[in-house]
Design an enzyme around this catalytic site. Structure first.
Site, mmCIF file in Angstrom:
data_model
loop_
_atom_site.group_PDB
_atom_site.id
_atom_site.type_symbol
_atom_site.label_atom_id
_atom_site.label_comp_id
_atom_site.label_asym_id
_atom_site.label_seq_id
_atom_site.Cartn_x
_atom_site.Cartn_y
_atom_site.Cartn_z
ATOM 1 N N LYS A 4 0.835 -1.199 0.000
ATOM 2 C CA LYS A 4 0.000 0.000 0.000
ATOM 3 C C LYS A 4 0.874 1.255 0.000
ATOM 4 O O LYS A 4 2.087 1.166 0.222
ATOM 5 C CB LYS A 4 -0.919 -0.059 1.228
ATOM 6 C CG LYS A 4 -1.896 -1.253 1.212
ATOM 7 C CD LYS A 4 -2.738 -1.290 2.476
ATOM 8 C CE LYS A 4 -3.761 -2.409 2.442
ATOM 9 N NZ LYS A 4 -4.600 -2.425 3.665
ATOM 10 N N TYR A 60 -12.265 -2.831 -3.074
ATOM 11 C CA TYR A 60 -12.782 -2.943 -1.707
ATOM 12 C C TYR A 60 -14.315 -2.896 -1.661
ATOM 13 O O TYR A 60 -14.882 -2.516 -0.638
ATOM 14 C CB TYR A 60 -12.194 -1.838 -0.831
ATOM 15 C CG TYR A 60 -10.790 -2.125 -0.332
ATOM 16 C CD1 TYR A 60 -10.498 -3.321 0.344
ATOM 17 C CD2 TYR A 60 -9.753 -1.207 -0.491
ATOM 18 C CE1 TYR A 60 -9.213 -3.590 0.816
ATOM 19 C CE2 TYR A 60 -8.465 -1.468 -0.018
ATOM 20 C CZ TYR A 60 -8.213 -2.663 0.638
ATOM 21 O OH TYR A 60 -6.942 -2.930 1.128
ATOM 22 N N ASN A 90 -1.650 -0.213 7.487
ATOM 23 C CA ASN A 90 -1.105 -1.559 7.706
ATOM 24 C C ASN A 90 -0.280 -2.099 6.537
ATOM 25 O O ASN A 90 -0.063 -3.300 6.422
ATOM 26 C CB ASN A 90 -2.208 -2.526 8.153
ATOM 27 C CG ASN A 90 -3.287 -2.721 7.109
ATOM 28 O OD1 ASN A 90 -3.236 -2.111 6.040
ATOM 29 N ND2 ASN A 90 -4.259 -3.573 7.394
ATOM 30 N N HIS A 132 -1.561 -5.620 1.468
ATOM 31 C CA HIS A 132 -2.822 -6.327 1.234
ATOM 32 C C HIS A 132 -2.517 -7.724 0.710
ATOM 33 O O HIS A 132 -1.583 -7.900 -0.068
ATOM 34 C CB HIS A 132 -3.670 -5.588 0.177
ATOM 35 C CG HIS A 132 -4.793 -6.426 -0.333
ATOM 36 N ND1 HIS A 132 -5.999 -6.528 0.329
ATOM 37 C CD2 HIS A 132 -4.881 -7.265 -1.414
ATOM 38 C CE1 HIS A 132 -6.784 -7.377 -0.332
ATOM 39 N NE2 HIS A 132 -6.129 -7.831 -1.391
ATOM 40 N N GLU A 184 -9.172 -10.488 -7.781
ATOM 41 C CA GLU A 184 -8.257 -9.358 -7.611
ATOM 42 C C GLU A 184 -7.164 -9.361 -8.686
ATOM 43 O O GLU A 184 -6.812 -8.312 -9.219
ATOM 44 C CB GLU A 184 -7.663 -9.400 -6.199
ATOM 45 C CG GLU A 184 -8.720 -9.102 -5.133
ATOM 46 C CD GLU A 184 -8.245 -9.341 -3.699
ATOM 47 O OE1 GLU A 184 -7.082 -9.731 -3.481
ATOM 48 O OE2 GLU A 184 -9.070 -9.117 -2.782
HETATM 49 P P1 ADP Z 1 -7.439 -7.333 5.273
HETATM 50 O O1 ADP Z 1 -6.738 -6.203 4.554
HETATM 51 O O2 ADP Z 1 -6.566 -7.934 6.343
HETATM 52 O O3 ADP Z 1 -8.028 -8.361 4.345
HETATM 53 P P2 ADP Z 1 -10.136 -6.209 5.618
HETATM 54 O O4 ADP Z 1 -10.505 -6.747 4.277
HETATM 55 O O5 ADP Z 1 -11.058 -6.459 6.756
HETATM 56 O O6 ADP Z 1 -8.684 -6.699 6.077
HETATM 57 O O7 ADP Z 1 -9.970 -4.634 5.511
HETATM 58 C C1 ADP Z 1 -9.337 -4.054 4.399
HETATM 59 C C2 ADP Z 1 -8.478 -2.917 4.850
HETATM 60 O O8 ADP Z 1 -9.326 -1.898 5.407
HETATM 61 C C3 ADP Z 1 -7.492 -3.235 5.972
HETATM 62 O O9 ADP Z 1 -6.308 -3.839 5.509
HETATM 63 C C4 ADP Z 1 -7.251 -1.866 6.546
HETATM 64 O O10 ADP Z 1 -6.345 -1.117 5.726
HETATM 65 C C5 ADP Z 1 -8.629 -1.218 6.434
HETATM 66 N N1 ADP Z 1 -9.386 -1.369 7.679
HETATM 67 C C6 ADP Z 1 -9.994 -2.478 8.134
HETATM 68 N N2 ADP Z 1 -10.599 -2.245 9.318
HETATM 69 C C7 ADP Z 1 -10.365 -0.938 9.598
HETATM 70 C C8 ADP Z 1 -10.724 -0.070 10.681
HETATM 71 N N3 ADP Z 1 -11.450 -0.509 11.706
HETATM 72 N N4 ADP Z 1 -10.285 1.201 10.621
HETATM 73 C C9 ADP Z 1 -9.561 1.655 9.591
HETATM 74 N N5 ADP Z 1 -9.194 0.898 8.543
HETATM 75 C C10 ADP Z 1 -9.589 -0.381 8.546
#
Ligand code: ADP
Length: 169
Positions: free
Chosen positions: A29, A69, A132, A135, A146
């Site tokens: 990211k 997303y 974080n 992805h 994807e």
């Molecule tokens: P992952 O990326 O681990 O598959 P998700 O699909 O649940 O997780 O969420 C996608 C992305 O959305 C996360 O990697 C993170 O960047 C963001 N995200 C998820 N939950 C939150 C939250 N509570 N607050 C802010 N950003 C979030």
């Protein structure tokens, strides 16, 4: 891509019957790119034994990110997520190897970096769930979707790594 029969045939030909052709979509990211973590993240996948099948640096449109997303569109953090993902270039990749989807997620760590074990990418390099750094596809079905969203079919390179027979029995 395992989705289409001709490609599955080609992968099987390259890799015999080792089932080492599962593909996952991994993206670094904008925060990961800005923080100089492209190299270390690629290194985690390479040294584990996974094979790079496609890579590009891209600044996707808002529409592209909303599609990526789309399952999260009703979440309160969705607008912030799209803004974050639009804030700089993304390094988009396809990694290939046995159990690439599940093990790719394990290499990344938990979505919330504070819950990620040390030794995982997020557990070593990130703190905030909204920053974080990477992805990874969460299922084989989503990996296919994807990869198709981020890459054209011709972008995916089929090759046999010289390491293959030292990684798979
Ligand atoms: P992952 O990326 O681990 O598959 P998700 O699909 O649940 O997780 O969420 C996608 C992305 O959305 C996360 O990697 C993170 O960047 C963001 N995200 C998820 N939950 C939150 C939250 N509570 N607050 C802010 N950003 C979030």
């Amino acid at each position: 891509l395992r989705a289409s029969a001709p490609q599955r045939f080609q992968s099987a030909r390259l890799n015999d019957d080792t089932m080492s052709d599962e593909q996952t979509f991994i993206a670094i990211k904008p925060d990961g790119v800005q923080r100089g973590l492209i190299g270390p993240i690629i290194s985690r996948f390479e040294t584990r034994g996974y094979k790079l099948a496609a890579i590009k640096l891209i600044s996707p449109s808002k529409e592209h990110l909303e599609k990526h997303y789309e399952d999260l569109s009703s979440k309160p953090f969705f607008p912030g997520l799209i803004k974050y993902m639009s804030s700089g270039p993304i390094c988009a990749m396809v990694w290939e190897g046995r159990d690439a989807v599940k093990t790719g997620r394990a290499l990344l760590g938990a979505t919330n970096p504070l819950a990620s074990a040390p030794g995982t990418i997020r557990g070593d390099y990130a703190i905030d769930i909204g920053r974080n750094i990477c992805h990874g596809s969460d299922s084989i079905e989503n990996a296919k979707k994807e990869i198709a969203l981020w890459f054209k079919e011709g972008d995916i390179v089929e090759w046999k790594s010289a390491h293959h027979d030292w990684i798979y029995e």
